[in-house]
Design an enzyme around this catalytic site. Structure first.
Site, PDB file in Angstrom:
ATOM      1  N   ASN A  10       0.735  -1.198  -0.029  1.00  0.00           N
ATOM      2  CA  ASN A  10       0.022  -0.193  -0.228  1.00  0.00           C
ATOM      3  C   ASN A  10       0.825   1.235  -0.052  1.00  0.00           C
ATOM      4  O   ASN A  10       1.517   1.471   0.906  1.00  0.00           O
ATOM      5  CB  ASN A  10      -1.009   0.048   1.278  1.00  0.00           C
ATOM      6  CG  ASN A  10      -1.747   1.332   1.465  1.00  0.00           C
ATOM      7  OD1 ASN A  10      -1.654   1.929   0.467  1.00  0.00           O
ATOM      8  ND2 ASN A  10      -2.357   1.568   2.586  1.00  0.00           N
ATOM      9  N   TRP A  11       0.954   1.768  -1.303  1.00  0.00           N
ATOM     10  CA  TRP A  11       1.682   2.862  -1.352  1.00  0.00           C
ATOM     11  C   TRP A  11       1.222   4.115  -0.426  1.00  0.00           C
ATOM     12  O   TRP A  11       2.228   5.177  -0.681  1.00  0.00           O
ATOM     13  CB  TRP A  11       2.190   3.424  -2.480  1.00  0.00           C
ATOM     14  CG  TRP A  11       3.106   2.159  -3.261  1.00  0.00           C
ATOM     15  CD1 TRP A  11       3.585   1.296  -2.891  1.00  0.00           C
ATOM     16  CD2 TRP A  11       3.576   2.410  -4.729  1.00  0.00           C
ATOM     17  NE1 TRP A  11       4.265   0.566  -3.756  1.00  0.00           N
ATOM     18  CE2 TRP A  11       4.346   1.031  -4.870  1.00  0.00           C
ATOM     19  CE3 TRP A  11       3.515   3.108  -5.522  1.00  0.00           C
ATOM     20  CZ2 TRP A  11       5.125   0.901  -6.093  1.00  0.00           C
ATOM     21  CZ3 TRP A  11       4.068   3.131  -7.023  1.00  0.00           C
ATOM     22  CH2 TRP A  11       5.002   1.963  -6.914  1.00  0.00           C
ATOM     23  N   LYS A  12       0.053   4.256  -0.198  1.00  0.00           N
ATOM     24  CA  LYS A  12      -0.741   5.481   0.401  1.00  0.00           C
ATOM     25  C   LYS A  12      -0.310   6.746  -0.591  1.00  0.00           C
ATOM     26  O   LYS A  12      -0.257   6.368  -1.831  1.00  0.00           O
ATOM     27  CB  LYS A  12      -0.183   5.725   1.664  1.00  0.00           C
ATOM     28  CG  LYS A  12      -0.120   4.606   2.625  1.00  0.00           C
ATOM     29  CD  LYS A  12      -0.149   4.749   4.066  1.00  0.00           C
ATOM     30  CE  LYS A  12      -0.016   3.703   4.943  1.00  0.00           C
ATOM     31  NZ  LYS A  12      -0.207   3.828   6.300  1.00  0.00           N
ATOM     32  N   HIS A  92      -9.747   0.888   4.551  1.00  0.00           N
ATOM     33  CA  HIS A  92      -8.543   1.192   5.292  1.00  0.00           C
ATOM     34  C   HIS A  92      -8.844   2.074   6.399  1.00  0.00           C
ATOM     35  O   HIS A  92      -9.564   3.023   6.299  1.00  0.00           O
ATOM     36  CB  HIS A  92      -7.731   1.749   4.312  1.00  0.00           C
ATOM     37  CG  HIS A  92      -6.251   1.793   4.771  1.00  0.00           C
ATOM     38  ND1 HIS A  92      -5.767   2.943   5.802  1.00  0.00           N
ATOM     39  CD2 HIS A  92      -4.975   0.942   4.710  1.00  0.00           C
ATOM     40  CE1 HIS A  92      -4.578   2.631   6.048  1.00  0.00           C
ATOM     41  NE2 HIS A  92      -4.223   1.504   5.395  1.00  0.00           N
ATOM     42  N   GLU A  94      -7.372   4.499   7.558  1.00  0.00           N
ATOM     43  CA  GLU A  94      -7.351   5.849   7.433  1.00  0.00           C
ATOM     44  C   GLU A  94      -8.711   6.612   6.420  1.00  0.00           C
ATOM     45  O   GLU A  94      -8.609   7.574   6.964  1.00  0.00           O
ATOM     46  CB  GLU A  94      -5.977   6.233   6.346  1.00  0.00           C
ATOM     47  CG  GLU A  94      -4.558   5.834   7.286  1.00  0.00           C
ATOM     48  CD  GLU A  94      -3.487   5.513   6.525  1.00  0.00           C
ATOM     49  OE1 GLU A  94      -3.470   5.606   5.497  1.00  0.00           O
ATOM     50  OE2 GLU A  94      -2.434   5.082   7.308  1.00  0.00           O
ATOM     51  N   GLU A 164      -5.961  -5.398  10.218  1.00  0.00           N
ATOM     52  CA  GLU A 164      -4.949  -4.097  10.414  1.00  0.00           C
ATOM     53  C   GLU A 164      -5.185  -3.378  11.523  1.00  0.00           C
ATOM     54  O   GLU A 164      -6.054  -2.533  11.676  1.00  0.00           O
ATOM     55  CB  GLU A 164      -5.042  -3.435   9.199  1.00  0.00           C
ATOM     56  CG  GLU A 164      -4.595  -3.694   7.800  1.00  0.00           C
ATOM     57  CD  GLU A 164      -3.782  -2.550   6.990  1.00  0.00           C
ATOM     58  OE1 GLU A 164      -2.813  -3.235   6.620  1.00  0.00           O
ATOM     59  OE2 GLU A 164      -4.573  -1.656   6.765  1.00  0.00           O
ATOM     60  N   GLY A 170       1.757   1.961  10.470  1.00  0.00           N
ATOM     61  CA  GLY A 170       2.804   3.296  10.451  1.00  0.00           C
ATOM     62  C   GLY A 170       3.292   3.396  11.695  1.00  0.00           C
ATOM     63  O   GLY A 170       4.040   4.505  11.817  1.00  0.00           O
ATOM     64  N   SER A 209       2.867  -2.382  10.176  1.00  0.00           N
ATOM     65  CA  SER A 209       4.244  -2.349  10.486  1.00  0.00           C
ATOM     66  C   SER A 209       4.798  -3.826  10.259  1.00  0.00           C
ATOM     67  O   SER A 209       5.682  -4.384  10.832  1.00  0.00           O
ATOM     68  CB  SER A 209       4.410  -1.917  11.978  1.00  0.00           C
ATOM     69  OG  SER A 209       4.101  -0.748  12.099  1.00  0.00           O
ATOM     70  N   GLY A 230       2.649  -1.277   4.275  1.00  0.00           N
ATOM     71  CA  GLY A 230       2.320   0.128   3.911  1.00  0.00           C
ATOM     72  C   GLY A 230       4.013   0.662   3.752  1.00  0.00           C
ATOM     73  O   GLY A 230       4.654   0.262   2.662  1.00  0.00           O
ATOM     74  N   GLY A 231       4.597   1.247   4.900  1.00  0.00           N
ATOM     75  CA  GLY A 231       5.812   1.711   4.800  1.00  0.00           C
ATOM     76  C   GLY A 231       6.855   0.943   3.923  1.00  0.00           C
ATOM     77  O   GLY A 231       7.651   1.436   3.249  1.00  0.00           O
TER      78      GLY A 231
END
Ligand code: PEP
Length: 250
Positions: A10-12, A92, A94, A164, A170, A209, A230-231
């Site tokens: 997930n590149w956000k 998600h 967010e 999640e 994150g 994470s 993600g990150g």
């Protein structure tokens, strides 16, 4: 037995054409099985161009719950499908917290994505405050029921759920493999109550994470069928180490 079947990135809202090109080139060179990247909408064409013909799938990070119409700024699932997306992330945390998307809207997006032929990755998870209050299972049940209770478990046939925990996204604070497995076993059991066959075959990813150093332990758990990353998906060598952990858990 572990049965890792998808590691999705997930590149956000990160990246540029130049940084994407470098990352996608590494992906194509490694060409791992069971891997997808979910990119910002403007980069779908770039992902399609670079990844077509490889084993790596691509997807979007959101879609409208509506099929079409006067929804300025929105993108429909059919539009994402036109760019060759196989996957789309819906619900998600967010989207739920920053953009106030309700359980119902997340479920509607799931259904809209399925209708357009996409495989939605339906995200659920509790906040730290909810975990500390001991209501993790109640929260997961409410989020799952918004989809299964209203639309039936059949809609999850071939679909994907991602557990999640919001406190792990994150933050660098990963759920333990036991916490992830317990929550994911609960999700599977909740869906099994509606349709045991769908639940048995369902892919449930863990996200929060995931890193090169913890992926193997997470992927070894019986209810962890892959990861939503993600990150670490933005750093080629880190993402590559996570796929390798997934491939060796197969
Ligand atoms: C995510 O955004 O879905 C996620 C899991 O992020 P991270 O891996 O950075 O925690």
């Amino acid at each position: 037995m572990a049965r890792v079947r998808l590691v999705a990135g997930n590149w956000k809202m990160h990246g540029s054409r130049a940084s994407n090109a470098a990352l996608l080139d590494v992906l194509v060179k490694e060409n791992p099985p069971g891997c997808a990247v979910c990119v910002p909408f403007p980069y779908l064409a770039q992902a399609a161009e670079r990844l077509r013909g490889s084993r790596i799938a691509w997807g979007a990070q959101n879609v409208s719950e509506h099929a079409q119409g006067a929804y300025t700024g929105e993108v429909s699932a059919a539009m994402a499908a036109e760019f060759g997306c196989r996957y789309v992330i819906v619900g998600h945390s967010e989207r739920r917290t920053i953009f106030a998307e309700s359980d119902e809207v997340a479920a509607q997006k799931y259904v809209a994505a399925r209708k357009a032929g996409l495989t939605p990755i339906f995200c659920v998870g509790e906040t730290l405050e909810e975990r500390d209050r001991g209501v993790t299972e109640a929260v997961l049940a409410r989020q799952v029921d918004a989809l299964v209770g209203k639309y039936g478990a059949q809609g999850l046939d071939g679909g994907i759920v991602a557990y999640e925990p919001v406190w792990a996204i994150g933050t660098g604070r990963t759920a333990t493999s036991k916490q992830a497995d317990e929550a994911q076993a609960f999700i599977r059991a909740r869906i099994a109550a509606a349709d045991p066959a769908v639940a048995a075959d369902l892919r449930i990813l863990y996200g929060g994470s995931v890193k090169a150093g913890n992926a193997a332990e997470l992927f070894a758990m019986p209810n962890v069928d892959g990861g939503l990353v993600g990150g670490a998906s933005l750093v080629a060598k880190d993402f590559a180490a996570i796929w390798r952990a997934a491939v060796s858990a197969l």
